[in-house]
Scaffold this active site. Structure first.
Site, mmCIF file in Angstrom:
data_model
loop_
_atom_site.group_PDB
_atom_site.id
_atom_site.type_symbol
_atom_site.label_atom_id
_atom_site.label_comp_id
_atom_site.label_asym_id
_atom_site.label_seq_id
_atom_site.Cartn_x
_atom_site.Cartn_y
_atom_site.Cartn_z
ATOM 1 C CB CYS A 264 33.990 47.246 42.099
ATOM 2 S SG CYS A 264 34.132 47.681 40.382
HETATM 3 C C1 UDX Z 1 34.424 42.940 41.235
HETATM 4 C C2 UDX Z 1 33.187 42.081 40.911
HETATM 5 O O1 UDX Z 1 33.558 40.694 40.983
HETATM 6 C C3 UDX Z 1 32.613 42.455 39.553
HETATM 7 O O2 UDX Z 1 31.431 41.699 39.316
HETATM 8 C C4 UDX Z 1 32.285 43.948 39.547
HETATM 9 O O3 UDX Z 1 31.774 44.359 38.296
HETATM 10 C C5 UDX Z 1 33.530 44.763 39.889
HETATM 11 O O4 UDX Z 1 34.073 44.320 41.156
HETATM 12 P P1 UDX Z 1 37.000 42.973 40.533
HETATM 13 O O5 UDX Z 1 37.103 44.177 41.411
HETATM 14 O O6 UDX Z 1 37.623 42.984 39.185
HETATM 15 O O7 UDX Z 1 35.448 42.619 40.280
HETATM 16 O O8 UDX Z 1 37.658 41.764 41.328
HETATM 17 P P2 UDX Z 1 37.197 40.410 42.040
HETATM 18 O O9 UDX Z 1 37.775 39.277 41.302
HETATM 19 O O10 UDX Z 1 35.768 40.368 42.333
HETATM 20 O O11 UDX Z 1 38.011 40.534 43.431
HETATM 21 C C6 UDX Z 1 37.845 41.659 44.292
HETATM 22 C C7 UDX Z 1 38.712 41.518 45.513
HETATM 23 O O12 UDX Z 1 38.227 40.496 46.369
HETATM 24 C C8 UDX Z 1 40.176 41.158 45.237
HETATM 25 O O13 UDX Z 1 41.015 41.936 46.061
HETATM 26 C C9 UDX Z 1 40.272 39.692 45.610
HETATM 27 O O14 UDX Z 1 41.567 39.327 46.028
HETATM 28 C C10 UDX Z 1 39.282 39.626 46.752
HETATM 29 N N1 UDX Z 1 38.701 38.287 46.967
HETATM 30 C C11 UDX Z 1 37.917 37.711 46.012
HETATM 31 C C12 UDX Z 1 38.921 37.628 48.178
HETATM 32 O O15 UDX Z 1 39.620 38.131 49.071
HETATM 33 N N2 UDX Z 1 38.325 36.410 48.381
HETATM 34 C C13 UDX Z 1 37.542 35.815 47.455
HETATM 35 O O16 UDX Z 1 37.039 34.726 47.721
HETATM 36 C C14 UDX Z 1 37.331 36.489 46.222
#
Ligand code: UDX
Length: 421
Positions: A264
């Protein structure tokens, strides 16, 4: 309610199973019979904790078919959950959305009675009332909002906690412009006790993109500040713990590291940039969010080169391949640019991930895959790419560890450096 779900990928599978749990009769539709076979036997076509149990418990309310016509004819509402892949310029490819709309329209041509079409796939603002509406109207010979319903109902699911996100949402967004479509969605979500926002359809579509873009912005911001904190010898996590206590800011999504991946954030930010550019606007913040995110994994490699200038023939261990823990998904995983660069530099890569090895192997057959995390530690240097819980239990004593995600335990007894700390 009788609901058909077009597309049994991540969003369709989770949405349909959760709607069944709410007591609705669900017909899953897909062109891939193997996915449908999975669903019929109570197995999820994608990895998501709890989804097998949810499907199994609700099998009496679930059917699965390749017959789109029958599925639409026999249901009151259809949720479009098909994929929206990226075009090379970052904009989204609407070919599956268009063909789903055409399929639905052709059935609506014959179907008597009200039918509501709901857009669940992530589409840029204007898509539902643009190409979806015109395709439906052209194929059916009927008029949207008068002869059939059309609405947008974006999802906010996180992989790994998708069921909790459906059943305990922060909010439900209903983009509905005719009273009957609105009623269908309000009835569907009647049992939910959370803010429900009813908006115009383009607003609902935009809320989804802006939510993801803002979260991605928070992460890139945390990474830029993390890069600065590292140079200054300040603990970035402590800084953001303090910053996040401001109720206007909130502590979530401030973990510095090697950046965001997944299906996403990277795709949605690029699609929003493409849409802005198509409208004649050059979005500076969003472009920087992507630029910082592309730079972060390279910073981990720069740290590695500081310790081992020539990587040729060196054995480099990679802990974690999934884009985040608790998933087998490697889409836009930060492991991809890192492993590619290691291979370009002539390193021997040995990698481990609890769930994602099979997926990674299909793109990188040339690296060695370990059968345990401990095996990866037997290397000249270890890179931590994904913060799997089990990596906290390893004995890093005496190892050279470069951490992209902040595994506290790895700092003990080893030569240790983090990308932002
Ligand atoms: C995300 C959104 O959170 C969700 O609401 C939407 O519908 C789809 O995209 P997702 O892709 O499942 O969900 O993962 P998420 O937990 O949000 O993490 C995305 C990425 O960001 C990961 O690679 C994670 O490692 C990274 N991340 C997340 C960080 O680097 N730092 C953070 O503080 C949080």
């Amino acid at each position: 309610m009788k609901i058909s779900i077009l597309g049994t990928g991540y969003v369709g599978a989770v949405t349909g199973a959760c709607f069944a749990e709410l007591g609705n009769d669900i017909t899953f539709v897909d062109i891939d019979p193997t996915k449908l076979d999975c669903i019929r036997t109570g197995r999820s076509p994608i990895y998501e904790p709890g989804l097998d149990e949810l499907l199994t418990r609700n099998l009496h309310r679930i059917s699965a078919t390749t017959d789109t016509t029958q599925a639409i004819r026999d249901t009151d509402a259809t949720f479009i959950c098909v994929g929206t892949p990226s075009n090379p310029d970052g904009s989204i490819d609407l070919r599956y959305i268009e063909s789903a709309s055409r399929d639905i329209g052709l059935v609506l041509q014959e179907k008597e009675g009200w039918h509501t079409v709901v857009m669940k796939s992530t589409v840029v603002s204007g898509t539902t009332k643009g190409i979806v509406r015109s395709t439906l109207e052209e194929a059916s010979g009927k008029e949207a909002f008068r002869d059939f319903g059309l609405a947008s109902n974006p999802e906010f699911l996180k992989e790994g906690s998708a069921l909790a996100d459906v059943f305990s949402p922060d909010r439900i967004v209903i983009g509905a412009e005719d009273p009957r479509s609105r009623e269908v969605l309000e009835t569907l979500y009647a049992s939910f006790d959370c803010p429900k926002l009813v908006t115009a359809i383009p607003v609902a579509e935009m809320i989804k993109y802006v939510s993801n873009a803002f979260l991605a912005t928070k992460i890139s911001f945390a990474n830029e500040i993390g890069n600065l904190c590292k140079l200054m010898g300040i603990d970035t996590a402590e800084v953001f713990a303090g910053v996040g206590l401001d109720a206007r800011i909130n502590p979530a999504f401030f973990r510095s590291g090697i950046g965001f991946g997944g299906s996403c954030f990277p795709k949605d930010v690029r699609a929003l940039i493409a849409q802005a550019e198509a409208s004649g606007l050059h979005p500076k913040i969003l472009s920087s969010v992507v630029a910082v995110n592309e730079d972060q994994p390279l910073r981990l490699l720069a740290l590695l080169r500081k310790h081992i200038p020539d990587l040729k023939g060196k054995r480099i261990g990679v802990l974690g391949l999934a884009f985040k823990p608790d998933t087998d998904d490697i889409r836009e995983s930060r492991a991809i640019p890192i492993v590619s660069a290691l291979l370009d530099a002539g390193a021997d890569v040995i990698a481990y991930d609890p769930l994602a090895i099979a997926n990674f192997q299909s793109f990188f057959p040339e690296i060695t895959y370990a059968s345990s995390a401990a095996e990866v530690l037997e290397s000249d240097a270890v890179l931590i790419i994904t913060e799997w819980k089990e990596f906290e239990a390893l004995d890093y004593t005496g190892r050279l560890v470069l951490d992209g995600r902040r595994i506290q335990k790895a700092a003990v007894g080893s030569i240790y450096e983090g990308v932002c700390w």
